[in-house]
Design a protein around this motif. Structure first.
Motif, PDB file in Angstrom:
ATOM      1  N   ASP A  28      -3.235  32.690   7.487  1.00 32.84           N
ATOM      2  CA  ASP A  28      -3.368  33.847   8.380  1.00 32.84           C
ATOM      3  C   ASP A  28      -4.832  34.092   8.743  1.00 32.84           C
ATOM      4  N   ALA A  29      -5.718  34.003   7.767  1.00 34.63           N
ATOM      5  CA  ALA A  29      -7.149  34.228   8.011  1.00 34.63           C
ATOM      6  C   ALA A  29      -7.720  33.167   8.947  1.00 34.63           C
ATOM      7  N   ALA A  30      -7.305  31.918   8.773  1.00 33.76           N
ATOM      8  CA  ALA A  30      -7.802  30.843   9.641  1.00 33.76           C
ATOM      9  C   ALA A  30      -7.298  31.030  11.068  1.00 33.76           C
ATOM     10  N   GLU A  31      -6.034  31.405  11.222  1.00 41.78           N
ATOM     11  CA  GLU A  31      -5.491  31.670  12.565  1.00 41.78           C
ATOM     12  C   GLU A  31      -6.283  32.778  13.250  1.00 41.78           C
ATOM     13  N   ALA A  32      -6.535  33.870  12.523  1.00 39.13           N
ATOM     14  CA  ALA A  32      -7.295  34.989  13.082  1.00 39.13           C
ATOM     15  C   ALA A  32      -8.711  34.549  13.451  1.00 39.13           C
ATOM     16  N   LEU A  33      -9.353  33.771  12.586  1.00 39.65           N
ATOM     17  CA  LEU A  33     -10.705  33.286  12.858  1.00 39.65           C
ATOM     18  C   LEU A  33     -10.724  32.392  14.096  1.00 39.65           C
ATOM     19  N   LEU A  34      -9.796  31.459  14.194  1.00 40.98           N
ATOM     20  CA  LEU A  34      -9.740  30.573  15.360  1.00 40.98           C
ATOM     21  C   LEU A  34      -9.541  31.372  16.649  1.00 40.98           C
ATOM     22  N   ASP A  35      -8.664  32.359  16.609  1.00 41.07           N
ATOM     23  CA  ASP A  35      -8.440  33.213  17.782  1.00 41.07           C
ATOM     24  C   ASP A  35      -9.721  33.954  18.168  1.00 41.07           C
ATOM     25  N   GLU A  36     -10.404  34.540  17.184  1.00 32.95           N
ATOM     26  CA  GLU A  36     -11.646  35.277  17.441  1.00 32.95           C
ATOM     27  C   GLU A  36     -12.713  34.373  18.052  1.00 32.95           C
ATOM     28  N   LEU A  37     -12.901  33.198  17.456  1.00 36.09           N
ATOM     29  CA  LEU A  37     -13.931  32.287  17.951  1.00 36.09           C
ATOM     30  C   LEU A  37     -13.606  31.774  19.346  1.00 36.09           C
ATOM     31  N   ALA A  38     -12.349  31.470  19.606  1.00 35.26           N
ATOM     32  CA  ALA A  38     -11.948  30.974  20.928  1.00 35.26           C
ATOM     33  C   ALA A  38     -12.119  32.051  21.994  1.00 35.26           C
ATOM     34  N   GLU A  39     -11.985  33.300  21.608  1.00 34.53           N
ATOM     35  CA  GLU A  39     -12.165  34.396  22.551  1.00 34.53           C
ATOM     36  C   GLU A  39     -13.640  34.683  22.818  1.00 34.53           C
ATOM     37  N   ARG A  40     -14.472  34.542  21.792  1.00 33.14           N
ATOM     38  CA  ARG A  40     -15.884  34.909  21.881  1.00 33.14           C
ATOM     39  C   ARG A  40     -16.777  33.795  22.437  1.00 33.14           C
ATOM     40  N   TYR A  41     -16.401  32.532  22.209  1.00 31.14           N
ATOM     41  CA  TYR A  41     -17.274  31.417  22.580  1.00 31.14           C
ATOM     42  C   TYR A  41     -16.619  30.505  23.609  1.00 31.14           C
ATOM     43  N   THR A  42     -17.449  29.753  24.324  1.00 34.96           N
ATOM     44  CA  THR A  42     -16.970  28.809  25.331  1.00 34.96           C
ATOM     45  C   THR A  42     -16.603  27.505  24.626  1.00 34.96           C
ATOM     46  N   VAL A  43     -15.324  27.408  24.272  1.00 35.21           N
ATOM     47  CA  VAL A  43     -14.817  26.264  23.524  1.00 35.21           C
ATOM     48  C   VAL A  43     -13.461  25.848  24.079  1.00 35.21           C
ATOM     49  N   ASP A  44     -13.110  24.610  23.795  1.00 35.22           N
ATOM     50  CA  ASP A  44     -11.756  24.126  24.058  1.00 35.22           C
ATOM     51  C   ASP A  44     -11.041  24.124  22.722  1.00 35.22           C
ATOM     52  N   ARG A  45      -9.778  24.556  22.737  1.00 35.44           N
ATOM     53  CA  ARG A  45      -8.985  24.594  21.509  1.00 35.44           C
ATOM     54  C   ARG A  45      -7.907  23.531  21.605  1.00 35.44           C
ATOM     55  N   ARG A  46      -7.842  22.683  20.583  1.00 35.54           N
ATOM     56  CA  ARG A  46      -6.870  21.589  20.567  1.00 35.54           C
ATOM     57  C   ARG A  46      -6.102  21.602  19.254  1.00 35.54           C
ATOM     58  N   GLU A  47      -4.805  21.357  19.355  1.00 35.12           N
ATOM     59  CA  GLU A  47      -3.953  21.282  18.174  1.00 35.12           C
ATOM     60  C   GLU A  47      -3.323  19.900  18.113  1.00 35.12           C
ATOM     61  N   SER A  48      -3.242  19.346  16.910  1.00 33.83           N
ATOM     62  CA  SER A  48      -2.624  18.028  16.723  1.00 33.83           C
ATOM     63  C   SER A  48      -2.029  17.960  15.328  1.00 33.83           C
ATOM     64  N   LYS A  49      -1.327  16.877  15.052  1.00 37.63           N
ATOM     65  CA  LYS A  49      -0.830  16.564  13.711  1.00 37.63           C
ATOM     66  C   LYS A  49      -1.626  15.354  13.245  1.00 37.63           C
ATOM     67  N   GLU A  50      -2.195  15.446  12.048  1.00 39.70           N
ATOM     68  CA  GLU A  50      -3.056  14.366  11.560  1.00 39.70           C
ATOM     69  C   GLU A  50      -2.865  14.145  10.071  1.00 39.70           C
ATOM     70  N   LEU A  51      -3.278  12.973   9.625  1.00 39.54           N
ATOM     71  CA  LEU A  51      -3.323  12.653   8.198  1.00 39.54           C
ATOM     72  C   LEU A  51      -4.698  13.039   7.674  1.00 39.54           C
ATOM     73  N   LEU A  52      -4.745  13.734   6.551  1.00 40.85           N
ATOM     74  CA  LEU A  52      -6.037  14.034   5.929  1.00 40.85           C
ATOM     75  C   LEU A  52      -6.527  12.865   5.101  1.00 40.85           C
ATOM     76  N   GLY A  53      -5.593  12.088   4.588  1.00 42.20           N
ATOM     77  CA  GLY A  53      -5.926  10.920   3.793  1.00 42.20           C
ATOM     78  C   GLY A  53      -4.768   9.950   3.840  1.00 42.20           C
ATOM     79  N   PRO A  54      -4.968   8.717   3.377  1.00 38.51           N
ATOM     80  CA  PRO A  54      -3.928   7.698   3.477  1.00 38.51           C
ATOM     81  C   PRO A  54      -2.640   8.044   2.735  1.00 38.51           C
ATOM     82  N   ALA A  55      -2.715   8.840   1.679  1.00 40.52           N
ATOM     83  CA  ALA A  55      -1.514   9.173   0.905  1.00 40.52           C
ATOM     84  C   ALA A  55      -0.964  10.552   1.258  1.00 40.52           C
ATOM     85  N   ASP A  56      -1.556  11.209   2.250  1.00 41.49           N
ATOM     86  CA  ASP A  56      -1.155  12.570   2.602  1.00 41.49           C
ATOM     87  C   ASP A  56      -0.123  12.594   3.720  1.00 41.49           C
TER      88      ASP A  56
END
Length: 181
Positions: free
Chosen positions: A15-43
């Protein structure tokens, strides 16, 4: 496999990360991208949210939402913070303190407090990162593969790179055009 009921208290990090991402995307000139990724080979695949400043001089921020629940925060090229480091009852990390760590590190990044570089040594190449801001002055380093080191040097990381502050989003104070006061 059953979820650890003690680890469930870390759901607040999502919840905190979602709120932070929303705040930063609103305040700064950024592109927001969402994807599905592996953090490591066994993850397993995890949801990854990236904020990419629209100026190449500013460092990107990425948040991976892990199933534990937890986060993997990546700032710039090499700075990675795993929140929590351990979700077990014995380690007993405080979720509210981890939210503070998330916000402190993100704030230092957007203010231009991250620098990174590659150093060559006898045993190979290493990355060095430093994050400085309100409430943080930390350093990290670690080994790089030859390919990663070569690619980093080609990208300009042979000398220290201090990432620029993120550009603020232009605000429209009124709908009547430009006004001087």
């Amino acid at each position: 496999m059953r979820a650890d009921p003690h680890a469930a208290r870390f759901a607040v990090l999502h919840d905190a990360a979602e709120a932070l991402l929303d705040e930063l995307a609103e305040r700064y000139t950024v592109d927001r991208r969402e994807s599905k990724e592996l953090l490591g080979p066994a993850d397993a695949l995890v949801r990854m949210e990236r904020l990419m400043p629209r100026t190449p001089a500013a460092a990107p921020l990425a948040v991976a939402f892990t199933e534990a629940p937890g986060l993997a925060l990546r700032l710039g090229r090499w700075w990675v913070e795993t929140l929590p480091m351990c979700a077990c009852e014995v380690c007993d990390e405080d979720p509210s303190r981890l939210v503070e760590v998330l916000r402190t590190q993100a704030s230092a990044l957007v203010e231009g407090g991250l620098w990174e570089r590659v150093r060559r040594g006898v045993g190979g190449s290493w990355f060095e990162s430093r994050l400085i801001g309100d409430g943080i002055n930390a350093r990290r380093d670690g080994p790089l593969t030859r390919g990663d080191a070569r690619e980093a040097r080609r990208s300009g990381f042979a000398a220290a790179v201090q990432w620029a502050p993120w550009p603020h989003r232009a605000t429209n104070l009124s709908g009547s055009g430009s006004e001087k006061g």
